[in-house]
Design a protein around this motif. Sequence first.
Motif, mmCIF file in Angstrom:
data_model
loop_
_atom_site.group_PDB
_atom_site.id
_atom_site.type_symbol
_atom_site.label_atom_id
_atom_site.label_comp_id
_atom_site.label_asym_id
_atom_site.label_seq_id
_atom_site.Cartn_x
_atom_site.Cartn_y
_atom_site.Cartn_z
ATOM 1 N N VAL A 85 -30.290 1.876 90.255
ATOM 2 C CA VAL A 85 -30.228 0.806 89.256
ATOM 3 C C VAL A 85 -28.800 0.290 89.131
ATOM 4 O O VAL A 85 -27.858 1.076 89.004
ATOM 5 N N VAL A 86 -28.653 -1.045 89.162
ATOM 6 C CA VAL A 86 -27.328 -1.675 89.029
ATOM 7 C C VAL A 86 -27.408 -2.777 87.973
ATOM 8 O O VAL A 86 -28.321 -3.610 88.007
ATOM 9 N N VAL A 87 -26.459 -2.766 87.036
ATOM 10 C CA VAL A 87 -26.358 -3.835 86.044
ATOM 11 C C VAL A 87 -25.456 -4.922 86.607
ATOM 12 O O VAL A 87 -24.263 -4.706 86.835
ATOM 13 N N MET A 88 -26.015 -6.099 86.831
ATOM 14 C CA MET A 88 -25.289 -7.199 87.465
ATOM 15 C C MET A 88 -24.568 -8.094 86.467
ATOM 16 O O MET A 88 -23.682 -8.861 86.836
ATOM 17 N N GLY A 89 -24.958 -8.030 85.180
ATOM 18 C CA GLY A 89 -24.354 -8.892 84.164
ATOM 19 C C GLY A 89 -24.970 -10.286 84.163
ATOM 20 O O GLY A 89 -25.954 -10.554 84.846
ATOM 21 N N THR B 210 -35.284 -0.228 94.424
ATOM 22 C CA THR B 210 -34.032 -0.486 93.707
ATOM 23 C C THR B 210 -34.317 -1.487 92.592
ATOM 24 O O THR B 210 -35.252 -2.286 92.680
ATOM 25 N N LEU B 211 -33.496 -1.431 91.546
ATOM 26 C CA LEU B 211 -33.622 -2.363 90.430
ATOM 27 C C LEU B 211 -32.258 -2.958 90.112
ATOM 28 O O LEU B 211 -31.293 -2.224 89.893
ATOM 29 N N LYS B 212 -32.164 -4.289 90.107
ATOM 30 C CA LYS B 212 -30.962 -4.987 89.666
ATOM 31 C C LYS B 212 -31.253 -5.671 88.341
ATOM 32 O O LYS B 212 -32.263 -6.370 88.205
ATOM 33 N N ILE B 213 -30.368 -5.450 87.372
ATOM 34 C CA ILE B 213 -30.551 -5.974 86.022
ATOM 35 C C ILE B 213 -29.596 -7.134 85.803
ATOM 36 O O ILE B 213 -28.369 -6.973 85.863
ATOM 37 N N TYR B 214 -30.154 -8.312 85.557
ATOM 38 C CA TYR B 214 -29.360 -9.516 85.323
ATOM 39 C C TYR B 214 -29.453 -9.897 83.844
ATOM 40 O O TYR B 214 -30.551 -10.099 83.319
ATOM 41 N N GLY B 215 -28.300 -9.969 83.191
ATOM 42 C CA GLY B 215 -28.278 -10.347 81.781
ATOM 43 C C GLY B 215 -27.270 -9.523 81.014
ATOM 44 O O GLY B 215 -26.669 -8.577 81.543
ATOM 45 N N GLY B 216 -27.060 -9.894 79.767
ATOM 46 C CA GLY B 216 -26.133 -9.180 78.899
ATOM 47 C C GLY B 216 -26.694 -9.136 77.492
ATOM 48 O O GLY B 216 -27.737 -9.703 77.207
ATOM 49 N N GLY B 217 -25.977 -8.443 76.621
ATOM 50 C CA GLY B 217 -26.435 -8.336 75.239
ATOM 51 C C GLY B 217 -25.944 -7.055 74.605
ATOM 52 O O GLY B 217 -25.175 -6.288 75.197
ATOM 53 N N ILE B 218 -26.410 -6.815 73.394
ATOM 54 C CA ILE B 218 -25.888 -5.694 72.609
ATOM 55 C C ILE B 218 -26.219 -4.329 73.225
ATOM 56 O O ILE B 218 -25.564 -3.337 72.909
ATOM 57 N N LEU B 219 -27.208 -4.279 74.093
ATOM 58 C CA LEU B 219 -27.581 -2.996 74.705
ATOM 59 C C LEU B 219 -26.924 -2.771 76.074
ATOM 60 O O LEU B 219 -27.187 -1.758 76.712
ATOM 61 N N GLU B 220 -26.066 -3.687 76.486
ATOM 62 C CA GLU B 220 -25.522 -3.603 77.846
ATOM 63 C C GLU B 220 -24.787 -2.284 78.085
ATOM 64 O O GLU B 220 -25.003 -1.614 79.104
ATOM 65 N N GLU B 221 -23.917 -1.906 77.158
ATOM 66 C CA GLU B 221 -23.148 -0.667 77.345
ATOM 67 C C GLU B 221 -24.045 0.563 77.302
ATOM 68 O O GLU B 221 -23.861 1.504 78.090
ATOM 69 N N ARG C 63 -37.473 -4.324 96.303
ATOM 70 C CA ARG C 63 -36.405 -4.841 95.430
ATOM 71 C C ARG C 63 -37.002 -5.371 94.134
ATOM 72 O O ARG C 63 -37.732 -6.378 94.118
ATOM 73 N N PHE C 64 -36.692 -4.694 93.041
ATOM 74 C CA PHE C 64 -37.107 -5.104 91.700
ATOM 75 C C PHE C 64 -35.922 -5.752 90.988
ATOM 76 O O PHE C 64 -34.769 -5.315 91.176
ATOM 77 N N ILE C 65 -36.185 -6.761 90.159
ATOM 78 C CA ILE C 65 -35.137 -7.324 89.312
ATOM 79 C C ILE C 65 -35.646 -7.464 87.885
ATOM 80 O O ILE C 65 -36.850 -7.649 87.647
ATOM 81 N N TYR C 66 -34.728 -7.326 86.947
ATOM 82 C CA TYR C 66 -34.971 -7.633 85.537
ATOM 83 C C TYR C 66 -34.023 -8.772 85.188
ATOM 84 O O TYR C 66 -32.821 -8.689 85.470
ATOM 85 N N VAL C 67 -34.545 -9.839 84.568
ATOM 86 C CA VAL C 67 -33.715 -10.972 84.180
ATOM 87 C C VAL C 67 -33.974 -11.269 82.710
ATOM 88 O O VAL C 67 -35.112 -11.567 82.318
ATOM 89 N N GLY C 68 -32.939 -11.163 81.890
ATOM 90 C CA GLY C 68 -33.111 -11.445 80.468
ATOM 91 C C GLY C 68 -32.034 -10.791 79.637
ATOM 92 O O GLY C 68 -31.154 -10.084 80.151
ATOM 93 N N ASN C 69 -32.106 -11.030 78.343
ATOM 94 C CA ASN C 69 -31.144 -10.428 77.423
ATOM 95 C C ASN C 69 -31.377 -8.929 77.317
ATOM 96 O O ASN C 69 -32.526 -8.466 77.344
ATOM 97 N N LEU C 70 -30.295 -8.201 77.193
ATOM 98 C CA LEU C 70 -30.385 -6.749 77.021
ATOM 99 C C LEU C 70 -30.382 -6.453 75.530
ATOM 100 O O LEU C 70 -29.361 -6.114 74.933
#
Length: 345
Positions: free
Chosen positions: A229-233, A203-214, A172-179
């Motif tokens: 990969v899942v974007v968690m917001g 698996t990778l879960k992405i936590y965060g938001g920003g201008i690149l989210e979409e 389980r991988f996670i990314y936490v930060g602004n996109l």
Amino acid sequence: MNLWINNAEIVEVLAPLIKNQTPHKSLRYIHPDLKFNALPVLSLLSFLSALQTLIFLPVVFFKILSAMSRADHLHIRCPGNIGLIACIAQIFFPQKNKTAKYAGNWDRNSKQPWSYNLQKWILKNEHLSKNMNVLVYGKWENESRNIQSFYTASFSEKEKTQIEKEFTAPYRFIYVGNLVKGKGVLKAIDFVVKLKKLGYNCTLKIYGGGILEESVKEYILKNNLSETVVVMGRKTLDELQEAYKKAHFIILLSKSEGWPKALAEGMWYGAISISTRVSCVPWMLGDGERGLLVDNEESNTDLGIKKMKYLLDRPEILEEMSRQSILWAQEFSLEGFDQDIKSFL
């Protein structure tokens, strides 16, 4: 900042006030006797903004001088345009006690804007910055006596816990930060996907938001990566704590950092950091003893993947890295942070 100003009877804050923004309540200054002295936004990004900055500059400078003359202690936040002006203004008050928190990358070998380098030059010059402790992220050799290694804490002593993680698939991988640009979120996705193609269940879960989210979401759909990969917001700190506890790895392949708080938070709960060799990250990761360091150019190449593959095939090394991460990160609690602030004040 609330931990800093909690030690003062009266607080005056000088900073730009950006209208039509409603900050989260947890981001507000909390003090019974606080004056906010609004400054105009200074920018050199366009001809018009540069012209406005030229007009406002004398007003801002004398406002800062006036506030500094009233204060017992001067606290400057850098790097930034207002921070640069404050660095110059404090020269006129050599007898006052001062702290400067440099929240950017202190590495002298990194490529940075000239204004950042000018701020660093003024701050570490003991003749210009008298009676000042300059707090920087990481430990650096051959620095002036006023440069102090510092950190940012997120968790309390009460939240210390011993977690022993088993490094077995699925990983389980996670990314936490602004996109945002420069944080390497797409590199993080490709890194995990390449590992999966080599036969490692990841698996990778992405936590965060920003201008690149979409655009990140579109990239995932376009490449059929939804199962990996899942974007968690954006999530609360409590929710992130649960994510850190479950994660095997926290990945941050950014081009530049000050204090990568998400890595320190993940390490508190035994998540092993995978990061580019930027700013104070090598110091945080013990030069690779408690995390995987990759150079920017190899962060998404066969060499970076090869290093990760080597570790995944040796779970005993990963378990020791996780233990060392916890030991290091849990040295930096909110209580210790508060005591260190008091010592500087």
